[in-house]
Write a protein that holds these residues in place. Structure first.
Motif, short mmCIF file in Angstrom:
data_model
loop_
_atom_site.label_atom_id
_atom_site.label_comp_id
_atom_site.label_asym_id
_atom_site.label_seq_id
_atom_site.Cartn_x
_atom_site.Cartn_y
_atom_site.Cartn_z
N SER A 43 -3.72 -0.11 -3.21
CA SER A 43 -2.67 -1.12 -2.79
C SER A 43 -2.51 -1.60 -4.31
CB SER A 43 -4.12 -2.21 -2.14
OG SER A 43 -4.18 -1.45 -1.01
N LYS B 286 -4.40 8.56 1.65
CA LYS B 286 -3.98 7.30 1.92
C LYS B 286 -5.90 7.13 2.22
CE LYS B 286 -1.51 7.78 5.83
NZ LYS B 286 -0.58 8.12 7.01
N ASN C 245 0.71 -1.07 0.26
CA ASN C 245 -0.29 0.30 -0.47
C ASN C 245 0.88 1.72 -0.24
OD1 ASN C 245 -2.19 2.07 0.47
ND2 ASN C 245 -3.40 0.62 2.00
#
Lengths: 384, 304
Positions: free
Chosen positions: B88, B82, B62
């Motif tokens: 990912s 984020k 990630n």
């Protein structure tokens, strides 16, 4: 009134289409009969009941004719059976079985007489003999590797390898491996008698020396390090096998060992048996390739037994009188624990009522478990 | 004791942080294109400079929270948002960033552009550690990309070792054409009969078990010698140690079973010593040798 009657009949007709009777054909019935035969053999003949009862019933479950789309079949993504089947499909049931096997196996016979390890290696010829024959019959190398591993006589290993090399053939390979494991008492004794002389069958082996607890503790650690460094692709099986044995022998993790060799292995055996059985859905299972796999599985068992016995005879040429090995334990190199060792013992007793070979045969038998896991790792490394 | 526990917990936490950093360190700058006039278009139909990251590991990484920059004095120039599932990165997969200075267009549009004097930096989520960097080539032609010859392989210090001008641009895909054949297909060509595989594999199986054999033969010898030494010490006293070889297998089995049952029933020891000590007793009578217990009763004749 007429409308109600028509609606009722329509509902019934619609319901009928959902039933197994409406979707049934001869293939499903044939598979259900095979499942019933498995259950019969397990209950009446006591052939590997722990495996054949779940597999047999699984075959029946998997072959109830279904209308596709009900989301209950083993191949329908997200269904309960499909979720349970992931342990087989992704190959994480077999290492858990190996954990239990490690926790229940006593390697003393092998540690006290390490040359028995070589018999466990020799019996792996069955795997590669079947591999070569499978190639000749038109299977791809990956499929041939998955089929050949049946000769290792190790159900979990066969499932583990086929899930990676030939997922489409996994049902046939798993059922074949477990069936022949159940048939070990039928397949092996004639070959053992054929390949040995009366004099050889009477060979008495030296009683194994006492193995100290320290040696037993060292074995799983050293055994794992050596085999895993040579064949890293076998880590899932070898790691769990030796870890299971370490928690058994360490003396300080009794509860863990009892769980691994008791409830855990029982739960996984139930799940693996029932889901492997379910995976034999008629449309996927009843094919020519399945029949070929059954024949190849049979041949691989014969080759493994033959090479095991012949290797002992060859090995005896280099051993002094008094140190010779009874070739009747050569069959135990296949890793059907402890059935093939028990067969060595029983056949030995037929010729000498006081010559107990069980403990000696357990050596190659557990070596066979290690050998087949190593062989699986090699096939995985070369073919996946 | 409390201090040791605290140290252990602190160590574990640090290891966790380090593991996360290690995870991000599996990302590599893999390819870039500066002058895009006739090459790949973004989702808005525009052609801009782009660069590609590649996950060299076999686990998902990630990159949310990591930074991208073209300025050594401002390594935290663009933070990769984020919470975006697209950050990912799957094992051995690529991710493409557009250097178009239009970050409002989404996660993969940075707030800087690329020029010939720049260096691209990929920075860890701590904002300081440079995981990978590459200096942009001078006199670069339009629509010509520069990338690693093999995905993820080469230096990470920006000197361009292992990099080359690409014969074709390959955004979000492999830089080199992968081997089209599977291992199984290659094996089918090399070894159609399976003989080579059988020979190789059996050699490895034997090798593994032969090594085990030698190791445990040695360990066994050492253990026997050790046992012999202990036995010699014991014989010096009045107690006589009987060697197992002098007994028959049946006797050993009977004695072992009796001892095992005794130990289990009484829960005597957690671990047995595996030495059997037998003492001679002066008592002449023992129920074990009594004829009373071994003889059948005489039949009684009834007299009427």
């Amino acid at each position: 009134m007429e409308q109600t009657q028509s609606g009722f009949l329509n509902n019934l007709a619609q319901f009928w289409e959902y039933t197994g009777f409406a979707n049934c054909n001869i293939q499903y019935l044939l598979m259900i009969c095979i499942g019933l035969v498995f259950i019969y053999l397990a209950i009446k003949k006591d052939w590997e009941p722990m495996l054949l009862v779940p597999i047999g019933f699984g075959i029946i479950i998997g072959n109830i004719p279904l209308m596709p789309g009900l989301n209950v079949g083993v191949y329908e993504e997200g269904s309960v059976l499909n979720i349970l089947y992931q342990g087989v499909r992704q190959g994480w049931y077999p290492p858990l079985i190996f954990l239990g096997i490690g926790a229940m196996t006593d390697f003393s016979a092998l540690i006290s007489n390490p040359k028995l390890l070589l018999i466990g290696a020799a019996a792996q010829f069955g795997i590669f003999g079947a591999y070569a024959i499978s190639l000749a019959l038109g299977f791809t190398p990956a499929e041939a590797g998955a089929i050949g591993i049946i000769g290792g006589a190790d159900g979990p290993t066969a499932i583990f390898l086929s899930s990676r090399l030939a997922p489409d053939l996994m049902g046939a390979i798993a059922v074949s491996a477990y069936s022949y494991m159940a048939l070990v008492p039928v397949i092996q004794p004639p070959i053992m008698r054929l390949l040995t002389t009366n004099k050889e069958r009477l060979i008495r082996m030296k009683p194994p020396r006492a193995v100290s607890p320290t040696e037993k503790k060292i074995f799983p650690i050293v055994g794992f390090l050596l085999t895993a460094f040579i064949v890293p692709s076998g880590i899932p099986l070898l790691g769990m096998l030796f870890f299971g044995n370490l928690i058994k022998e360490s003396g300080v993790t009794r509860r863990l060992a009892e769980t691994a060799r008791g409830p855990l292995i029982d739960v996984i055996t139930i799940l693996i048996g029932i889901t492997v059985g379910c995976s034999t859905q008629a449309d996927k299972f009843l094919q020519w390739s399945s029949i070929k796999i059954f024949i190849l599985g049979f041949l691989s068992f014969i080759i493994a037994t033959t090479t095991g016995v012949l290797f002992v005879k060859f090995f005896n040429l280099f051993l002094k009188e008094g140190n010779k090995i009874n070739p009747l334990i050569g069959n135990a190199g296949v890793s059907a624990v402890p059935d093939s060792a028990r067969i060595s013992n029983n056949v030995g007793l037929e010729y000498d009522r006081t010559n107990y070979l069980l403990m000696h045969a357990m050596g190659p038998n557990v070596a066979g478990v290690i050998g087949s896991a190593v062989a699986a790792g090699i096939l995985l490394g070369f073919l996946s | 004791m409390k201090q040791i526990k605290s140290l252990l917990i602190a160590g574990l936490v640090l290891m966790g942080i380090n593991l996360s950093a290690q995870n991000q360190s599996d990302m590599r700058l893999n390819e870039y294109l500066v002058y895009n006039t006739d090459d790949f278009q973004d989702d808005f139909g525009q052609q801009n400079a782009w660069f590609e990251l590649f996950n060299v590991s076999y686990g998902t990484v990630n990159i949310g929270g990591c930074y991208l920059s073209n300025d050594i004095n401002n390594l935290q120039k663009y933070i990769i948002p984020k919470g975006d599932v697209l950050t990912s990165i799957k094992p051995r997969q690529h991710v493409l960033f557009w250097a178009d200075n239009q970050p409002y267009r989404g996660t993969f549009h940075t707030n800087f552009t690329l020029a010939e004097s720049d260096t691209i930096y990929f920075v860890s989520s701590d904002g300081r550690t440079i995981i990978d960097r590459i200096a942009i080539q001078k006199d670069i032609e339009p629509n010509l990309s520069y990338g690693r010859t093999q995905d993820g392989i080469g230096s990470v210090d920006g000197n361009g070792e292992g990099w080359q001008f690409m014969s074709r641009t390959s955004p979000s895909t492999n830089n080199a054409v992968l081997e089209a054949k599977s291992k199984s297909a290659v094996m089918a060509e090399l070894d159609p009969n399976g003989g080579l595989m059988a020979l190789t594999a059996m050699s490895v199986v034997f090798l593994a078990l032969i090594i085990l054999f030698f190791v445990f033969k040695t360990i066994g010898k050492l253990a026997t010698r050790n046992q012999q030494h202990k036995s010699d010490v014991a014989t010096e006293g009045k107690i006589t140690t009987v060697k197992a070889e002098e007994n028959t297998g049946e006797a050993i089995a009977a004695i072992s079973t009796a001892l095992y049952l005794y130990a289990v029933d009484n829960e005597a020891h957690d671990e047995e010593s595996f030495q059997i000590t037998m003492k001679h007793t002066d008592r002449s009578y023992s129920p074990w040798s009594s004829k009373i217990y071994t003889l059948r009763q005489n039949p009684q004749v009834k007299k009427n």
